[in-house]
Scaffold this active site. Structure first.
Site, mmCIF file in Angstrom:
data_model
loop_
_atom_site.group_PDB
_atom_site.id
_atom_site.type_symbol
_atom_site.label_atom_id
_atom_site.label_comp_id
_atom_site.label_asym_id
_atom_site.label_seq_id
_atom_site.Cartn_x
_atom_site.Cartn_y
_atom_site.Cartn_z
ATOM 1 N N ASP A 101 0.864 -1.183 0.000
ATOM 2 C CA ASP A 101 0.000 0.000 0.000
ATOM 3 C C ASP A 101 0.902 1.235 0.000
ATOM 4 O O ASP A 101 1.663 1.454 0.942
ATOM 5 C CB ASP A 101 -0.869 -0.030 1.277
ATOM 6 C CG ASP A 101 -1.721 1.206 1.424
ATOM 7 O OD1 ASP A 101 -2.634 1.183 2.276
ATOM 8 O OD2 ASP A 101 -1.492 2.200 0.696
ATOM 9 N N ILE A 102 0.850 2.002 -1.047
ATOM 10 C CA ILE A 102 1.782 3.141 -1.209
ATOM 11 C C ILE A 102 1.645 4.149 -0.075
ATOM 12 O O ILE A 102 2.624 4.832 0.270
ATOM 13 C CB ILE A 102 1.569 3.803 -2.586
ATOM 14 C CG1 ILE A 102 2.821 4.597 -3.003
ATOM 15 C CG2 ILE A 102 0.313 4.674 -2.634
ATOM 16 C CD1 ILE A 102 2.847 4.995 -4.461
ATOM 17 N N ASN A 116 -6.548 12.521 -10.980
ATOM 18 C CA ASN A 116 -7.267 12.956 -12.179
ATOM 19 C C ASN A 116 -6.992 14.445 -12.332
ATOM 20 O O ASN A 116 -6.395 15.068 -11.450
ATOM 21 C CB ASN A 116 -8.778 12.673 -12.078
ATOM 22 C CG ASN A 116 -9.409 13.374 -10.907
ATOM 23 O OD1 ASN A 116 -9.346 14.600 -10.793
ATOM 24 N ND2 ASN A 116 -9.966 12.609 -9.990
ATOM 25 N N VAL A 123 -6.039 4.559 -5.928
ATOM 26 C CA VAL A 123 -4.909 5.030 -5.109
ATOM 27 C C VAL A 123 -5.082 6.509 -4.750
ATOM 28 O O VAL A 123 -4.673 6.958 -3.670
ATOM 29 C CB VAL A 123 -3.569 4.779 -5.847
ATOM 30 C CG1 VAL A 123 -3.399 5.652 -7.060
ATOM 31 C CG2 VAL A 123 -2.386 4.930 -4.900
ATOM 32 N N ASP A 124 -5.770 7.254 -5.607
ATOM 33 C CA ASP A 124 -6.054 8.675 -5.339
ATOM 34 C C ASP A 124 -6.870 8.806 -4.051
ATOM 35 O O ASP A 124 -6.543 9.583 -3.151
ATOM 36 C CB ASP A 124 -6.841 9.240 -6.530
ATOM 37 C CG ASP A 124 -6.913 10.751 -6.555
ATOM 38 O OD1 ASP A 124 -7.600 11.290 -7.436
ATOM 39 O OD2 ASP A 124 -6.286 11.394 -5.698
ATOM 40 N N THR A 171 -3.247 2.170 -14.944
ATOM 41 C CA THR A 171 -3.575 0.756 -15.236
ATOM 42 C C THR A 171 -4.774 0.263 -14.438
ATOM 43 O O THR A 171 -5.122 -0.915 -14.501
ATOM 44 C CB THR A 171 -2.367 -0.151 -14.930
ATOM 45 O OG1 THR A 171 -2.088 -0.108 -13.514
ATOM 46 C CG2 THR A 171 -1.141 0.268 -15.718
ATOM 47 N N GLY A 172 -5.411 1.130 -13.705
ATOM 48 C CA GLY A 172 -6.634 0.744 -12.990
ATOM 49 C C GLY A 172 -7.843 1.253 -13.740
ATOM 50 O O GLY A 172 -8.130 0.828 -14.870
ATOM 51 N N TYR A 203 -8.269 3.780 -15.449
ATOM 52 C CA TYR A 203 -7.995 4.371 -16.774
ATOM 53 C C TYR A 203 -7.671 3.336 -17.844
ATOM 54 O O TYR A 203 -7.502 3.686 -19.009
ATOM 55 C CB TYR A 203 -6.884 5.430 -16.667
ATOM 56 C CG TYR A 203 -7.365 6.771 -16.106
ATOM 57 C CD1 TYR A 203 -8.687 6.959 -15.717
ATOM 58 C CD2 TYR A 203 -6.494 7.843 -15.959
ATOM 59 C CE1 TYR A 203 -9.121 8.176 -15.209
ATOM 60 C CE2 TYR A 203 -6.918 9.072 -15.459
ATOM 61 C CZ TYR A 203 -8.245 9.220 -15.096
ATOM 62 O OH TYR A 203 -8.678 10.440 -14.584
HETATM 63 N N1 APR Z 1 -1.328 1.616 -3.026
HETATM 64 C C1 APR Z 1 -0.722 1.335 -4.212
HETATM 65 N N2 APR Z 1 -1.383 1.127 -5.356
HETATM 66 C C2 APR Z 1 -2.738 1.198 -5.306
HETATM 67 C C3 APR Z 1 -3.451 1.490 -4.117
HETATM 68 C C4 APR Z 1 -2.680 1.701 -2.948
HETATM 69 N N3 APR Z 1 -3.250 1.994 -1.765
HETATM 70 N N4 APR Z 1 -4.792 1.495 -4.408
HETATM 71 C C5 APR Z 1 -4.897 1.185 -5.718
HETATM 72 N N5 APR Z 1 -3.674 1.004 -6.257
HETATM 73 C C6 APR Z 1 -3.310 0.651 -7.633
HETATM 74 C C7 APR Z 1 -4.349 -0.063 -8.480
HETATM 75 O O1 APR Z 1 -4.412 -1.438 -8.128
HETATM 76 C C8 APR Z 1 -3.752 0.166 -9.858
HETATM 77 O O2 APR Z 1 -2.752 -0.811 -10.098
HETATM 78 O O3 APR Z 1 -3.049 1.842 -8.345
HETATM 79 C C9 APR Z 1 -3.064 1.544 -9.732
HETATM 80 C C10 APR Z 1 -3.771 2.660 -10.455
HETATM 81 O O4 APR Z 1 -5.168 2.449 -10.410
HETATM 82 P P1 APR Z 1 -6.194 3.677 -10.147
HETATM 83 O O5 APR Z 1 -6.059 4.115 -8.753
HETATM 84 O O6 APR Z 1 -7.526 3.240 -10.660
HETATM 85 O O7 APR Z 1 -5.614 4.858 -11.058
HETATM 86 P P2 APR Z 1 -5.734 5.117 -12.625
HETATM 87 O O8 APR Z 1 -5.935 3.881 -13.412
HETATM 88 O O9 APR Z 1 -4.560 6.000 -12.945
HETATM 89 O O10 APR Z 1 -7.083 5.965 -12.743
HETATM 90 C C11 APR Z 1 -7.089 7.258 -12.168
HETATM 91 O O11 APR Z 1 -9.059 6.825 -10.874
HETATM 92 O O12 APR Z 1 -9.142 7.005 -8.609
HETATM 93 C C12 APR Z 1 -9.428 7.653 -9.775
HETATM 94 O O13 APR Z 1 -9.224 9.975 -9.213
HETATM 95 C C13 APR Z 1 -8.611 8.916 -9.926
HETATM 96 O O14 APR Z 1 -9.871 9.634 -11.818
HETATM 97 C C14 APR Z 1 -8.637 9.079 -11.414
HETATM 98 C C15 APR Z 1 -8.529 7.650 -11.927
#
Ligand code: APR
Length: 170
Positions: free
Chosen positions: A9-10, A23, A32-33, A117-118, A120
């Site tokens: 967990d970052i 975003n 993760v945001d 990669t989540g 998006y």
């Molecule tokens: N620690 C580390 N990595 C995490 C955590 C955490 N606590 N929570 C989620 N992740 C990982 C996910 O498993 C994925 O591999 O972060 C990576 C990015 O996924 P997202 O958080 O969905 O981010 P992204 O694909 O860049 O989409 C961004 O999602 O949350 C919204 O506000 C954000 O609109 C923006 C979009």
């Protein structure tokens, strides 16, 4: 620059800077945001409000507030649309602009999530290959170490596989 692949967990890492897959509003979200905003506390949102929106591929830095990390670097990654809208270049820009901001603040260590990669939808294998090439070609003296913080076992396996492929090519 040392590149480390880890699972976790970052928000729990004590790197000098952790990176937020934000975003463009910088006002928080899910994934993760959401985790970073929850862990950093409400001061982060206030700070981001003052900074204002951030274009995809650019990066903005804030204090870490209640996190162990001194800094948070927010970078909106590209939404995947099939690869023909410059998604690769935008994702590369996220990492390069983040490294430049981290170096500018004298950060020795920086931890990245798997940006885009989540939600998006950027393909994981493609992103990992691009990120590892990008980080391994960083020539600055700082940061000294970049950690790729994979939240899931699957993500970690993708990065380890791509790291092996890259090592064979070098
Ligand atoms: N620690 C580390 N990595 C995490 C955590 C955490 N606590 N929570 C989620 N992740 C990982 C996910 O498993 C994925 O591999 O972060 C990576 C990015 O996924 P997202 O958080 O969905 O981010 P992204 O694909 O860049 O989409 C961004 O999602 O949350 C919204 O506000 C954000 O609109 C923006 C979009």
């Amino acid at each position: 620059m040392i590149i480390e692949i880890l699972r976790g967990d970052i928000t729990s890492l004590d790197a000098d800077a952790i990176v937020n897959a934000a975003n463009c509003t910088l006002l928080g979200g899910g994934g993760v945001d959401g985790a970073i905003h929850r862990a950093a506390g409400p001061e982060l949102l206030e700070c981001c409000r003052r900074i204002g929106p951030c274009p995809t591929g650019e990066a903005r830095i804030t204090p870490g507030f209640r996190l162990k990390a001194k800094w948070i670097i927010h970078t909106p990654g590209p939404v995947w649309h099939g690869g023909s809208r410059g998604e690769d270049d935008l994702l590369r820009s996220c990492y390069l602009n983040t490294l430049a901001l981290a170096a500018g603040k004298g950060c020795r260590t920086v931890a990245f999530p798997c940006i885009s990669t989540g939600v998006y939808g950027f393909p994981k294998e493609r992103a990992a290959a691009l990120v590892l090439r990008c980080l391994s070609s960083w020539a600055g003296p700082l940061p000294e170490k970049a950690s790729i913080c994979c939240f899931s076992e699957a993500d970690e396996a993708v990065y380890r596989r791509q790291a092996e492929i890259l090592e064979k090519k070098l």
